[in-house]
Design a protein around this motif. Structure first.
Motif, PDB file in Angstrom:
ATOM      1  N   HIS A   1       0.837  -1.204   0.000  1.00  0.00           N
ATOM      2  CA  HIS A   1       0.000   0.000   0.000  1.00  0.00           C
ATOM      3  C   HIS A   1       0.876   1.259   0.000  1.00  0.00           C
ATOM      4  O   HIS A   1       0.613   2.211  -0.739  1.00  0.00           O
ATOM      5  CB  HIS A   1      -0.938  -0.028   1.213  1.00  0.00           C
ATOM      6  N   LEU A   2       1.911   1.253   0.840  1.00  0.00           N
ATOM      7  CA  LEU A   2       2.810   2.406   0.885  1.00  0.00           C
ATOM      8  C   LEU A   2       3.538   2.609  -0.441  1.00  0.00           C
ATOM      9  O   LEU A   2       3.764   3.748  -0.854  1.00  0.00           O
ATOM     10  CB  LEU A   2       3.834   2.247   2.012  1.00  0.00           C
ATOM     11  N   ARG A   3       3.919   1.526  -1.107  1.00  0.00           N
ATOM     12  CA  ARG A   3       4.578   1.654  -2.418  1.00  0.00           C
ATOM     13  C   ARG A   3       3.689   2.391  -3.394  1.00  0.00           C
ATOM     14  O   ARG A   3       4.158   3.220  -4.181  1.00  0.00           O
ATOM     15  CB  ARG A   3       4.945   0.287  -2.982  1.00  0.00           C
ATOM     16  N   GLU A   4       2.399   2.102  -3.356  1.00  0.00           N
ATOM     17  CA  GLU A   4       1.462   2.793  -4.242  1.00  0.00           C
ATOM     18  C   GLU A   4       1.356   4.271  -3.874  1.00  0.00           C
ATOM     19  O   GLU A   4       1.352   5.138  -4.753  1.00  0.00           O
ATOM     20  CB  GLU A   4       0.086   2.147  -4.164  1.00  0.00           C
TER      21      GLU A   4
ATOM     22  N   LYS B   1       3.505   6.158  -2.135  1.00  0.00           N
ATOM     23  CA  LYS B   1       4.774   6.896  -2.087  1.00  0.00           C
ATOM     24  C   LYS B   1       5.602   6.739  -3.364  1.00  0.00           C
ATOM     25  O   LYS B   1       6.824   6.807  -3.334  1.00  0.00           O
ATOM     26  CB  LYS B   1       5.600   6.418  -0.878  1.00  0.00           C
ATOM     27  N   LYS B   2       4.929   6.539  -4.486  1.00  0.00           N
ATOM     28  CA  LYS B   2       5.592   6.467  -5.798  1.00  0.00           C
ATOM     29  C   LYS B   2       6.708   5.424  -5.842  1.00  0.00           C
ATOM     30  O   LYS B   2       7.803   5.674  -6.345  1.00  0.00           O
ATOM     31  CB  LYS B   2       6.122   7.834  -6.193  1.00  0.00           C
ATOM     32  N   GLY B   3       6.427   4.243  -5.259  1.00  0.00           N
ATOM     33  CA  GLY B   3       7.362   3.125  -5.333  1.00  0.00           C
ATOM     34  C   GLY B   3       8.391   3.058  -4.232  1.00  0.00           C
ATOM     35  O   GLY B   3       9.162   2.107  -4.173  1.00  0.00           O
ATOM     36  N   LEU B   4       8.445   4.051  -3.353  1.00  0.00           N
ATOM     37  CA  LEU B   4       9.469   4.078  -2.307  1.00  0.00           C
ATOM     38  C   LEU B   4       8.802   4.014  -0.942  1.00  0.00           C
ATOM     39  O   LEU B   4       8.444   5.032  -0.352  1.00  0.00           O
ATOM     40  CB  LEU B   4      10.316   5.341  -2.434  1.00  0.00           C
ATOM     41  N   ALA B   5       8.642   2.790  -0.422  1.00  0.00           N
ATOM     42  CA  ALA B   5       7.915   2.573   0.824  1.00  0.00           C
ATOM     43  C   ALA B   5       8.817   2.513   2.049  1.00  0.00           C
ATOM     44  O   ALA B   5       8.352   2.658   3.165  1.00  0.00           O
ATOM     45  CB  ALA B   5       7.113   1.279   0.739  1.00  0.00           C
ATOM     46  N   VAL B   6      10.106   2.301   1.838  1.00  0.00           N
ATOM     47  CA  VAL B   6      11.039   2.088   2.949  1.00  0.00           C
ATOM     48  C   VAL B   6      12.122   3.152   2.928  1.00  0.00           C
ATOM     49  O   VAL B   6      12.641   3.511   1.871  1.00  0.00           O
ATOM     50  CB  VAL B   6      11.683   0.690   2.863  1.00  0.00           C
ATOM     51  N   SER B   7      12.450   3.628   4.120  1.00  0.00           N
ATOM     52  CA  SER B   7      13.513   4.610   4.282  1.00  0.00           C
ATOM     53  C   SER B   7      14.596   4.032   5.186  1.00  0.00           C
ATOM     54  O   SER B   7      14.308   3.394   6.186  1.00  0.00           O
ATOM     55  CB  SER B   7      12.953   5.883   4.912  1.00  0.00           C
ATOM     56  N   VAL B   8      15.829   4.278   4.837  1.00  0.00           N
ATOM     57  CA  VAL B   8      16.965   3.854   5.649  1.00  0.00           C
ATOM     58  C   VAL B   8      17.298   4.979   6.623  1.00  0.00           C
ATOM     59  O   VAL B   8      17.224   6.158   6.267  1.00  0.00           O
ATOM     60  CB  VAL B   8      18.186   3.550   4.748  1.00  0.00           C
ATOM     61  N   VAL B   9      17.678   4.614   7.843  1.00  0.00           N
ATOM     62  CA  VAL B   9      18.131   5.607   8.808  1.00  0.00           C
ATOM     63  C   VAL B   9      19.612   5.856   8.560  1.00  0.00           C
ATOM     64  O   VAL B   9      20.422   4.932   8.580  1.00  0.00           O
ATOM     65  CB  VAL B   9      17.901   5.132  10.260  1.00  0.00           C
ATOM     66  N   GLU B  10      19.953   7.112   8.294  1.00  0.00           N
ATOM     67  CA  GLU B  10      21.342   7.514   8.073  1.00  0.00           C
ATOM     68  C   GLU B  10      21.649   8.692   8.981  1.00  0.00           C
ATOM     69  O   GLU B  10      21.007   9.744   8.866  1.00  0.00           O
ATOM     70  CB  GLU B  10      21.569   7.905   6.610  1.00  0.00           C
ATOM     71  N   GLU B  11      22.599   8.496   9.885  1.00  0.00           N
ATOM     72  CA  GLU B  11      22.993   9.545  10.829  1.00  0.00           C
ATOM     73  C   GLU B  11      21.788  10.112  11.568  1.00  0.00           C
ATOM     74  O   GLU B  11      21.603  11.331  11.664  1.00  0.00           O
ATOM     75  CB  GLU B  11      23.782  10.633  10.112  1.00  0.00           C
ATOM     76  N   ASN B  12      20.949   9.214  12.079  1.00  0.00           N
ATOM     77  CA  ASN B  12      19.757   9.565  12.857  1.00  0.00           C
ATOM     78  C   ASN B  12      18.739  10.397  12.095  1.00  0.00           C
ATOM     79  O   ASN B  12      17.997  11.182  12.691  1.00  0.00           O
ATOM     80  CB  ASN B  12      20.141  10.262  14.174  1.00  0.00           C
ATOM     81  N   THR B  13      18.710  10.244  10.777  1.00  0.00           N
ATOM     82  CA  THR B  13      17.687  10.925   9.981  1.00  0.00           C
ATOM     83  C   THR B  13      17.096   9.955   8.967  1.00  0.00           C
ATOM     84  O   THR B  13      17.739   8.995   8.547  1.00  0.00           O
ATOM     85  CB  THR B  13      18.237  12.157   9.228  1.00  0.00           C
ATOM     86  N   CYS B  14      15.890  10.249   8.548  1.00  0.00           N
ATOM     87  CA  CYS B  14      15.221   9.501   7.491  1.00  0.00           C
ATOM     88  C   CYS B  14      15.931   9.845   6.186  1.00  0.00           C
ATOM     89  O   CYS B  14      16.091  11.026   5.857  1.00  0.00           O
ATOM     90  CB  CYS B  14      13.744   9.909   7.431  1.00  0.00           C
ATOM     91  N   SER B  15      16.359   8.831   5.452  1.00  0.00           N
ATOM     92  CA  SER B  15      17.112   9.077   4.216  1.00  0.00           C
ATOM     93  C   SER B  15      16.253   9.688   3.113  1.00  0.00           C
ATOM     94  O   SER B  15      16.781  10.221   2.147  1.00  0.00           O
ATOM     95  CB  SER B  15      17.746   7.784   3.707  1.00  0.00           C
TER      96      SER B  15
END
Length: 74
Positions: free
Chosen positions: A22-25, A27-41
């Protein structure tokens, strides 16, 4: 990456897979975010260390409070 994805699919709870799809639909195909230096990538929002640790250690899904994507802190 497709072989890795297919190997991981049986381990994912059906309700979590449904949320991901559902999130992929939404969020334009990007459902997952990586944590980089304590921030959402994706959006740059702060991810507190406790949230990162919970996302890393738990089988539950955790979401970015700003963009709503699934947080991956692995």
């Amino acid at each position: 990456w497709e072989a890795e994805r297919n190997a991981a699919l049986p381990q994912i709870l059906p309700q979590n897979l449904e949320i991901y799809q559902h999130l992929r639909e939404l969020k334009k195909g990007l459902a997952v975010s990586v944590v980089e230096e304590n921030t959402c990538s994706v959006c740059g929002s702060e991810v507190r260390p406790g949230e990162s640790q919970s996302a890393r250690l738990s089988s539950s899904l955790f979401f970015c409070k700003s963009c709503g994507r699934i947080i991956f802190a692995g």
